[in-house]
Structure formats: structure tokens, C-alpha cells
Design a protein around this motif. Structure first.
Motif, PDB file in Angstrom:
ATOM      1  N   LEU A  44      15.179  -5.721  -2.999  1.00 41.14           N
ATOM      2  CA  LEU A  44      13.837  -6.300  -3.048  1.00 41.14           C
ATOM      3  C   LEU A  44      13.461  -6.794  -4.450  1.00 41.14           C
ATOM      4  O   LEU A  44      13.134  -7.960  -4.635  1.00 41.14           O
ATOM      5  CB  LEU A  44      12.845  -5.242  -2.574  1.00 41.14           C
ATOM      6  N   TRP A  45      13.536  -5.919  -5.406  1.00 35.72           N
ATOM      7  CA  TRP A  45      13.083  -6.277  -6.755  1.00 35.72           C
ATOM      8  C   TRP A  45      14.030  -7.247  -7.446  1.00 35.72           C
ATOM      9  O   TRP A  45      13.621  -8.024  -8.294  1.00 35.72           O
ATOM     10  CB  TRP A  45      12.903  -5.013  -7.612  1.00 35.72           C
TER      11      TRP A  45
ATOM     12  N   MET B 103       3.481  -9.984 -13.174  1.00 30.97           N
ATOM     13  CA  MET B 103       3.171  -8.639 -12.698  1.00 30.97           C
ATOM     14  C   MET B 103       2.908  -7.726 -13.896  1.00 30.97           C
ATOM     15  O   MET B 103       1.943  -6.960 -13.916  1.00 30.97           O
ATOM     16  CB  MET B 103       4.357  -8.122 -11.873  1.00 30.97           C
TER      17      MET B 103
ATOM     18  N   PHE C 177      -5.837  -5.594  -5.211  1.00 30.48           N
ATOM     19  CA  PHE C 177      -5.139  -4.392  -4.770  1.00 30.48           C
ATOM     20  C   PHE C 177      -3.937  -4.901  -4.004  1.00 30.48           C
ATOM     21  O   PHE C 177      -4.073  -5.519  -2.955  1.00 30.48           O
ATOM     22  CB  PHE C 177      -6.020  -3.537  -3.851  1.00 30.48           C
ATOM     23  N   GLY C 178      -2.762  -4.665  -4.541  1.00 33.46           N
ATOM     24  CA  GLY C 178      -1.579  -5.175  -3.850  1.00 33.46           C
ATOM     25  C   GLY C 178      -0.350  -4.905  -4.679  1.00 33.46           C
ATOM     26  O   GLY C 178      -0.437  -4.393  -5.799  1.00 33.46           O
ATOM     27  N   CYS C 179       0.788  -5.271  -4.113  1.00 32.62           N
ATOM     28  CA  CYS C 179       2.043  -5.007  -4.788  1.00 32.62           C
ATOM     29  C   CYS C 179       2.267  -6.026  -5.895  1.00 32.62           C
ATOM     30  O   CYS C 179       1.437  -6.894  -6.130  1.00 32.62           O
ATOM     31  CB  CYS C 179       3.179  -5.049  -3.788  1.00 32.62           C
ATOM     32  N   GLY C 180       3.406  -5.935  -6.548  1.00 31.61           N
ATOM     33  CA  GLY C 180       3.721  -6.811  -7.662  1.00 31.61           C
ATOM     34  C   GLY C 180       3.596  -8.277  -7.322  1.00 31.61           C
ATOM     35  O   GLY C 180       2.992  -9.055  -8.070  1.00 31.61           O
TER      36      GLY C 180
ATOM     37  N   GLN D 100      10.457 -11.748   2.994  1.00 33.56           N
ATOM     38  CA  GLN D 100       9.389 -10.908   3.539  1.00 33.56           C
ATOM     39  C   GLN D 100       8.205 -10.796   2.591  1.00 33.56           C
ATOM     40  O   GLN D 100       7.126 -10.385   2.993  1.00 33.56           O
ATOM     41  CB  GLN D 100       9.933  -9.526   3.924  1.00 33.56           C
ATOM     42  N   LYS D 101       8.413 -11.187   1.315  1.00 26.63           N
ATOM     43  CA  LYS D 101       7.325 -11.083   0.352  1.00 26.63           C
ATOM     44  C   LYS D 101       6.488 -12.357   0.264  1.00 26.63           C
ATOM     45  O   LYS D 101       5.488 -12.390  -0.451  1.00 26.63           O
ATOM     46  CB  LYS D 101       7.902 -10.727  -1.027  1.00 26.63           C
TER      47      LYS D 101
ATOM     48  N   HIS E 266       4.259  -6.407  11.117  1.00 32.85           N
ATOM     49  CA  HIS E 266       3.431  -5.947   9.995  1.00 32.85           C
ATOM     50  C   HIS E 266       1.949  -6.252  10.233  1.00 32.85           C
ATOM     51  O   HIS E 266       1.084  -5.495   9.850  1.00 32.85           O
ATOM     52  CB  HIS E 266       3.936  -6.645   8.737  1.00 32.85           C
TER      53      HIS E 266
ATOM     54  N   GLU F 194      -1.814   0.157  -5.211  1.00 32.15           N
ATOM     55  CA  GLU F 194      -0.781   0.006  -4.186  1.00 32.15           C
ATOM     56  C   GLU F 194       0.529   0.644  -4.675  1.00 32.15           C
ATOM     57  O   GLU F 194       0.874   0.556  -5.856  1.00 32.15           O
ATOM     58  CB  GLU F 194      -0.606  -1.491  -3.899  1.00 32.15           C
TER      59      GLU F 194
ATOM     60  N   GLU G 153       3.844   0.155  -4.289  1.00 29.72           N
ATOM     61  CA  GLU G 153       4.966  -0.553  -4.901  1.00 29.72           C
ATOM     62  C   GLU G 153       4.633  -0.989  -6.324  1.00 29.72           C
ATOM     63  O   GLU G 153       5.483  -0.966  -7.208  1.00 29.72           O
ATOM     64  CB  GLU G 153       5.367  -1.786  -4.075  1.00 29.72           C
ATOM     65  N   ALA G 154       3.357  -1.372  -6.524  1.00 28.11           N
ATOM     66  CA  ALA G 154       2.941  -1.785  -7.868  1.00 28.11           C
ATOM     67  C   ALA G 154       3.068  -0.610  -8.838  1.00 28.11           C
ATOM     68  O   ALA G 154       3.541  -0.761  -9.972  1.00 28.11           O
ATOM     69  CB  ALA G 154       1.513  -2.312  -7.838  1.00 28.11           C
TER      70      ALA G 154
ATOM     71  N   LEU H 198       5.037   1.990  -8.478  1.00 25.54           N
ATOM     72  CA  LEU H 198       6.464   2.260  -8.624  1.00 25.54           C
ATOM     73  C   LEU H 198       7.080   1.315  -9.659  1.00 25.54           C
ATOM     74  O   LEU H 198       7.918   1.704 -10.461  1.00 25.54           O
ATOM     75  CB  LEU H 198       7.143   2.046  -7.265  1.00 25.54           C
TER      76      LEU H 198
ATOM     77  N   CYS I 153       4.733  -2.310   1.619  1.00 25.07           N
ATOM     78  CA  CYS I 153       5.129  -3.426   0.777  1.00 25.07           C
ATOM     79  C   CYS I 153       6.494  -3.227   0.143  1.00 25.07           C
ATOM     80  O   CYS I 153       7.120  -4.176  -0.287  1.00 25.07           O
ATOM     81  CB  CYS I 153       4.102  -3.637  -0.328  1.00 25.07           C
ATOM     82  N   ALA I 154       6.934  -1.973   0.054  1.00 22.94           N
ATOM     83  CA  ALA I 154       8.194  -1.709  -0.631  1.00 22.94           C
ATOM     84  C   ALA I 154       9.362  -1.670   0.331  1.00 22.94           C
ATOM     85  O   ALA I 154      10.491  -1.490  -0.071  1.00 22.94           O
ATOM     86  CB  ALA I 154       8.098  -0.392  -1.387  1.00 22.94           C
ATOM     87  N   SER I 155       9.096  -1.822   1.621  1.00 21.55           N
ATOM     88  CA  SER I 155      10.204  -1.746   2.567  1.00 21.55           C
ATOM     89  C   SER I 155      10.667  -3.150   2.922  1.00 21.55           C
ATOM     90  O   SER I 155       9.901  -4.094   2.869  1.00 21.55           O
ATOM     91  CB  SER I 155       9.783  -1.000   3.829  1.00 21.55           C
ATOM     92  N   GLU I 156      11.915  -3.271   3.279  1.00 19.93           N
ATOM     93  CA  GLU I 156      12.477  -4.575   3.615  1.00 19.93           C
ATOM     94  C   GLU I 156      11.734  -5.174   4.806  1.00 19.93           C
ATOM     95  O   GLU I 156      11.622  -6.373   4.951  1.00 19.93           O
ATOM     96  CB  GLU I 156      13.952  -4.425   3.971  1.00 19.93           C
TER      97      GLU I 156
ATOM     98  N   LEU J 227       8.536  -4.545   5.717  1.00 21.59           N
ATOM     99  CA  LEU J 227       7.085  -4.536   5.547  1.00 21.59           C
ATOM    100  C   LEU J 227       6.403  -3.531   6.484  1.00 21.59           C
ATOM    101  O   LEU J 227       5.196  -3.544   6.645  1.00 21.59           O
ATOM    102  CB  LEU J 227       6.456  -5.914   5.781  1.00 21.59           C
ATOM    103  N   GLU J 228       7.194  -2.687   7.115  1.00 22.18           N
ATOM    104  CA  GLU J 228       6.621  -1.679   8.002  1.00 22.18           C
ATOM    105  C   GLU J 228       6.178  -0.495   7.168  1.00 22.18           C
ATOM    106  O   GLU J 228       6.915  -0.025   6.312  1.00 22.18           O
ATOM    107  CB  GLU J 228       7.692  -1.194   8.994  1.00 22.18           C
TER     108      GLU J 228
ATOM    109  N   HIS K 144      -0.367   2.692   2.022  1.00 23.45           N
ATOM    110  CA  HIS K 144      -0.088   1.675   0.998  1.00 23.45           C
ATOM    111  C   HIS K 144      -0.165   2.225  -0.422  1.00 23.45           C
ATOM    112  O   HIS K 144       0.113   1.522  -1.366  1.00 23.45           O
ATOM    113  CB  HIS K 144      -1.070   0.520   1.133  1.00 23.45           C
TER     114      HIS K 144
END
Lengths: 321, 386
Positions: free
Chosen positions: A11-12, A23, A79-82, A127-128, A205, B306, B308-309, B311, B327-330, B332-333, B349
């Protein structure tokens, strides 16, 4: 792709350097206030989209010049991921200097393209892409708020795949023109369903209004029906041989009538076909729950008559024997 | 400070003693133990020592089997599919009881068996993220072939009342399997005290090598093999013996038993210190009470941040942790375990799991508290929901 997919956990590694940098240090993070708006001589717009429970939430701040409609400053909080943070940061950059109408045309794909290190390598793994959709949605909200219009006024087409911005029309056209038979085909031709996969089928999702499995099924069904009609229209019922006439009647019974009867536990059997004075007499025998049903001789009979008549384009009389 | 590894529920460092013990089996003592010549037979004494260590570690008896497998996933599959072929397909039983928080290798095996017509009951967890023995008691019917409940949960570290559940199953005459992957080296696993019929474990979770696991089968019980082939493991699990792996896992088991006191005193002290440090951050939530958990695990949710952020930021500072965030899973589940705990969808999350080992140091924990606090602060300054 198989070889590269087997180890997983990449992923990363698939984030572009620009995504990582934004980020780590999103330069547009933070708020704009009424004081900022006053200083810049513009109007403050604040738009929110998403919620923590959905996994993504973003707030967009604009200062817009009321005379020229040009966005003079943009900030965000997220609020969310990278990738959500990086997309919001890039989206803010893309807004500045544009008019509100121009900004309304920025899509998540523009944001993702701007985050690429090289033009041909995606900035985020498929997926991102989903995370950049938030950036698109919140701009729409800001535009609607600035203009004081309903959000739906800005929607021009139905989007099925938000990540790839693929519309319902595009997908249906692709199925029809290329005779697509599987969801994988649709993804291959249109990119729809190739990202977060939520739009493929329920249970992903995110809940969606349209799913590719349904669109495919409905479009295929419509195509089959048209094909059947096309085949029938080429020959007048009256000029068919008896065997073809019986087959044509059977087909309509199967497709249009039996499912209806079966819902009530009934069925009907074609017994004979006679023609006299331009009227086609069709003899049927009721089966299952239709036998002895009080409406079998009245409503059901006339329904069968109507459907057969419409489909075959001749005068029909149905006789229960 | 060098990198800090706080993801020991995912895998662990191989104990240097274990690595050293495995060394001769690559280039010197590389014989196949099933060969008749001396290359084959010379490793037999070493394998016997390793097997003795495994039996001692679980307090298993001579008549029991401890089959060597490739991993706990294989062990769990062997039990679930073995029960299917042995009991269910022959029509005697058709029901399995498990939980909503099992590892994917149990959960997805059960899903597969459902597609074959098996009925599966998935028991939920309570407010402490624990499965109750009473729930198991009520779920068992006269059609139940197997109960499968993990000893400790990988995400939350919560220990389940395995002795009680095993006794319920014994009283009801139903076979009981436990996935003890997260229990070995953290709590006492004594199969004379706990009447489990089957138990799975994995070498790399307790400082042994990857690619080797084991399956305990109680005396008198039989499972059809998952892997058919030669006569290794009395034909119960075919495939050339992983000699280095068995030797390594054997020693790792002995070291795990020897260090159980340290784990429950020192590792627990460091975990508690970490947890206390992180609880000083405002608006955080730790799942379950610490006395209900294995000594090395804390699962913490930071409101407005969140997973993943967080992490990402921790990794940037050299700290390895884990998140159940969607968000960190392939796929998205959201992690099904986190969903099952049901403490609000935000948690799916925002959760971060930190898991220590006997190799974790005090300095590492001090640094982790400081870094985690800073990362949470930075991300909250960006957050639109905090």
C-alpha cells in the motif's frame, strides 16, 4: 499482475513522493476566518463533507472575491488517512486563482494527476483513489454554498464509479456497443469498479445507489428483449409457419406471463392454436393454483389475451380448455 | 534512536539463541529425517529434543499428537476441514460454533464450510471484548460437531475463558479447538489443566522462525490429513520435515515457557507504562481492561485521528505498530474484529494496536509515548472532526 500481487502489503510503496510529502507537511492545512476574509477583501466559504464514522471527513475554507468570483485563498482540515490529507492539500492548491465555476470542474482525477511524480504512474494505488473523491465532493459543496443553490443543481449526470468518475450513461453504452458480458469487462473498458470496488456489488466499502452487477444484468436483459423483438418484427405473425407461431406464443408465455402466474403458484399450458377470420384462437390449460382460481376465467384470461395481442400484433382470443 | 518494533502480535524477532540453534541444519546436518542413511538419522536426536520441548511447553502427554505444520493457518484449516470430512460429511453433525473475532484463517474456513452446507454460529463478544462461556453453552446443539474459540484475540489481546469453555464442551460431549497463537509465551498454556481437544500455534509469534507451526491433537482423536502424501508425522501430516524450523520452534517454546514470569512481570509493567502514558492524551479509548488482556497488548483509539495516518506518522519516527483501520487494508474493509467489538463505527477507523515482547526496552517505551503523543497532536491539528 499476478506476480506483483502475491506478496501484498505494498500500500504505502505505491504512494507517490508528492503524496508522502504533502502527508508529512500539508501546507494548506488549517482554517480561514472572517478576519482573513476581511483582510483579503473577500467572502468566507466553509464547506463540510463526510463524517468520522465513514472514515473520511473534510472541511474546506475559501476566501472568494465577490466581484470576480475568484478564489483568493483555500485551506482545509481533514479526518482521514494519508492520501485523504494529501489530496485535500493538493485540492486546496488547485482551487486558488480559479473562479468558483472553474473550481467546480476540478475532479478527484485532476487532484490525483497533480499528485503524480511522473505523468504515467498513478499517485496512489487503485483502492486509494476513493480518498480523493472527498476532495471533489467538498468543492461541489463549497460552490453550492457560495452560489446559494441546491447541491443537486450542480449534478449533471449520474456517477456510478466515484473514484474513476464514470457515469451510468458511459457504462450502459460500453455494455451495448461492445457486447460486454462480465463486470471485469466493464472495468476493462471503462475503468469503473477498478478502484475502491464499492460500486461493483452491494457489501463493499461504501453503500452506492447503482451497482455494476445490476447495471450489467438490466442492460443485458434489455438487449436480449430487443433482440427478440427485432427477430419477431422481421416476420409478420400471419406469415409464420405453424411451428414458428407456436414457438412465438411459447416465448411470450415464458417471458412475460408465466413469471406472473408463478408468483401466485400457478401456470398455464399451450394446448392448441387455431385461426379463423383474422382471429388467432389460442387454447390453454391452467395448471397449479390457476386451476379453480375464480379470476382464471376472467381477469387472468383477458391479461393473457392483451399481452399476446400486443406482442404478436394480431387479434387474439384465449380459450381455457 | 533506532527503529522500535511494537507489532509483536504480527510477528516477532527470532531469538538469537533460536537462530544459533537452527544454524547447523542448512549446510551441515541437511539430511532428510525419513532417509535411512546417517545424513537422515543423525538429526533424529535433535528432533526428539525439539519435540520434547514442545510437549513440555504445552504439558502434553505421550499419547497426544503434536503435529508439525507450516503455520497456524494450516493447523486451523486441518481441524476445521478435518471435522467437516470426518463428522459433517458423513451426516452425523452439521454445526460449528465459533466467534465473530477469530483470525481470518478460522473465519474464512468457516465461511467456506458454510458454502458446503455447514451451519455456523458466530458468537459475539461482550463489552469487555470477551466471549462468554455461557454463550458457548447455549449455542451448542445435538448437531454441533465442533466449537472453535481462540485463546487470546490478536487485535485486542483479550484472553477468553478457555478453560471454562473447554469444560462446557467436554460436559456436552462436543469437540473443542482453540487457536492459541496469541497465547503461547504470554499466558500459561497447560493442556492437562484445559481439556481442549485441538490446539493450534505458530512458531514466529513467540520468537521462533516463520514457516513452522503445530497442531495438538488429544490422545485417541483422529483427523484426516489436510496434506496427503508420504509417511511423515505418521501419515497425519505429509511433507518433508522442516528440520531447522522444528528445532527452532522447539527451543523457542522452551524459552517462552522459561520467560513466562518475565513476560507477566516486566513486559506487563512496560505495557502498563505505555498504556498509562498514552491515556494522558485527551479523548483516547483503550479496549477492555488490562487484567483481561495478555501482558503485551494495548489497542487504543485516538478520537479525531484516522488509524492509517497515525501509523504513517509513527513509522516516520521509526515506530512499527498496526491498525485495524479500513483505510489501511488492501480491500478498504474495516477490520471485522474491530467491527465486532461494536464500540461505535468511529473506532473502526481510529484504532492502533501496540504489542510488546520480551525484547522491548524501557527506553523504547519512553520514546514511543513521546512520539505517539506528538503524532496524535499533529494529526489533531489537521483534523476536521476534533
Amino acid at each position: 499482475m499476478a506476480k506483483n500481487d502475491l506478496i501484498g502489503g505494498a500500500l504505502w510503496e505505491a504512494y507517490s513522493k508528492k503524496v508522502a510529502a504533502r502527508m508529512d507537511n500539508p501546507k494548506n492545512r488549517g482554517e480561514l476566518t472572517e478576519a482573513d476574509a476581511k483582510k483579503l477583501g473577500g467572502k468566507l466559504v466553509i464547506a463540510d463533507h463526510g463524517a468520522e464514522s465513514c472514515g473520511d471527513a473534510v472541511r474546506l475554507y475559501w476566501v472568494v472575491d465577490a466581484k470576480t468570483n475568484v478564489i483568493k485563498a483555500a485551506r482545509f482540515k481533514s479526518f482521514g488517512c494519508g492520501t485523504a490529507i494529501a489530496s485535500s492539500d493538493m485540492m486546496s492548491d488547485l482551487c486558488v486563482g480559479k473562479t468558483v465555476d472553474e473550481a467546480a470542474k476540478i475532479t478527484n482525477i485532476d487532484v490525483e494527476k497533480a499528485l503524480r511524480d511522473t505523468p504515467e504512474t498513478p499517485a496512489v494505488p487503485p483502492q486509494k483513489m476513493h480518498c480523493s473523491v472527498m476532495a471533489y465532493d467538498v468543492i461541489k459543496k463549497a460552490v453550492a454554498q457560495y452560489k446559494g443553490v441546491d447541491l443537486s443543481a450542480l449534478e449533471t449526470e449520474t456517477i456510478v464509479c466515484e473514484c474513476g468518475r464514470v457515469s451510468l450513461g458511459t457504462i450502459v453504452d460500453a455494455i451495448r456497443l461492445n457486447d460486454l458480458k462480465t463486470v471485469e469487462d466493464i472495468t476493462h473498458y471503462t475503468k469503473a469498479g477498478g478502484f475502491c470496488k464499492s460500486c461493483i456489488a452491494p457489501g463493499g466499502h461504501e453503500k452506492r445507489q447503482h451497482y455494476l452487477v445490476d447495471i450489467l444484468r438490466d442492460t443485458r436483459a434489455a438487449m436480449e428483449k430487443e433482440k427478440l423483438h427485432a427477430g419477431m418484427e422481421t416476420q409478420e405473425f400471419s406469415s409464420m409457419t405453424l411451428v414458428r407461431k407456436l414457438k412465438a406464443v411459447e416465448k411470450i408465455l415464458n417471458e412475460d406471463l408465466r413469471p406472473m402466474l408463478a408468483a401466485d403458484g400457478g401456470d398455464v399450458e399451450l394446448v392448441d392454436l387455431k385461426e379463423s377470420a383474422g382471429v388467432v384462437e389460442i387454447h390453454v390449460q391452467y395448471r397449479g393454483a390457476c386451476m379453480g382460481c375464480p379470476s382464471a376465467g376472467t381477469n387472468t384470461l383477458s391479461a393473457i389475451e392483451t399481452v399476446l395481442g400486443q406482442k404478436l400484433g394480431v387479434k387474439i382470443k384465449v380459450v381455457a380448455v | 534512536m533506532d527503529r522500535i518494533y511494537l507489532d509483536n502480535n504480527a510477528t516477532t524477532i527470532v531469538d538469537p539463541l533460536v537462530k544459533q540453534a537452527m544454524e547447523p541444519y542448512w549446510c551441515e546436518r541437511y539430511g532428510n529425517p525419513n532417509s535411512l542413511h546417517t545424513f537422515g538419522t543423525e538429526v533424529h536426536p535433535d528432533l526428539r529434543i525439539a519435540m520434547n520441548r514442545l510437549y513440555r511447553g504445552l504439558n502434553a502427554q505421550e499419547g497426544d499428537d503434536i503435529l508439525i505444520t507450516s503455520c497456524a493457518t494450516e493447523s486451523n484449516n486441518t481441524v476445521l476441514k478435518g471435522i467437516y470430512f470426518d463428522l459433517i460429511k458423513k451426516g452425523k453433525k452439521n454445526h460449528i460454533v465459533t466467534t465473530t473475532v477469530e483470525h481470518p484463517c478460522v473465519a474464512n474456513s468457516c465461511k467456506f464450510l458454510e458454502s458446503q452446507g455447514v451451519k455456523v454460529t458466530y458468537l459475539p463478544v461482550n463489552a469487555d471484548a470477551r466471549v462468554e462461556a455461557d454463550a458457548v453453552r447455549h449455542a451448542i446443539t445435538d448437531k454441533t460437531a465442533l466449537v472453535s474459540v481462540m485463546w487470546a484475540n490478536n487485535e485486542t489481546g483479550v484472553i477468553f475463558p478457555i478453560k471454562e469453555i473447554a469444560e462446557v464442551c467436554k460436559a456436552k460431549g462436543v469437540l473443542f479447538h482453540t487457536d492459541a497463537v496469541q497465547a503461547i509465551g504470554k499466558v500459561r498454556v497447560d493442556l492437562q489443566d484445559v481439556p481442549a481437544d485441538f490446539l493450534s500455534l505458530s512458531g514466529h509469534k513467540f520468537h521462533g522462525p516463520k514457516g513452522v507451526g503445530a497442531l495438538f491433537v488429544r490422545k485417541g482423536l483422529k483427523l484426516p490429513p489436510l496434506l496427503h502424501g508420504g509417511e511423515q508425522m505418521s501419515g497425519k501430516r505429509a511433507g518433508t520435515l522442516n528440520v531447522a524450523g522444528i528445532v527452532g520452534m522447539g527451543l523457542a517454546m522452551e524459552l517462552a515457557s522459561d520467560n513466562l514470569g518475565y513476560e507477566n512481570k516486566e513486559v506487563r509493567r512496560l505495557r502498563d507504562k505505555l498504556e498509562d502514558g498514552l491515556l494522558k492524551i485527551k479523548d483516547v479509548l483503550v479496549i477492555s481492561r488490562r487484567e483481561l488482556r495478555v501482558p503485551n497488548t494495548v489497542f487504543i483509539s485516538v478520537r479525531g485521528v484516522e488509524g492509517e495516518a497515525l501509523l504513517w506518522d509513527l513509522n516516520k519516527s521509526g515506530i512499527a505498530a498496526s491498525t485495524g483501520s479500513a483505510c489501511a487494508s488492501e480491500s478498504l474493509e474495516a477490520n471485522p474484529v474491530i467491527k465486532a467489538i461494536g464500540l461505535g463505527s468511529e473506532l473502526s477507523h481510529t484504532g492502533i494496536r501496540l504489542s510488546l515482547s520480551r525484547f522491548t526496552t524501557e527506553e523504547e517505551i519512553d520514546f514511543a509515548i513521546k512520539t505517539f503523543t506528538e503524532a496524535a497532536g499533529r494529526l489533531r491539528s489537521i483534523s476536521s472532526t476534533y
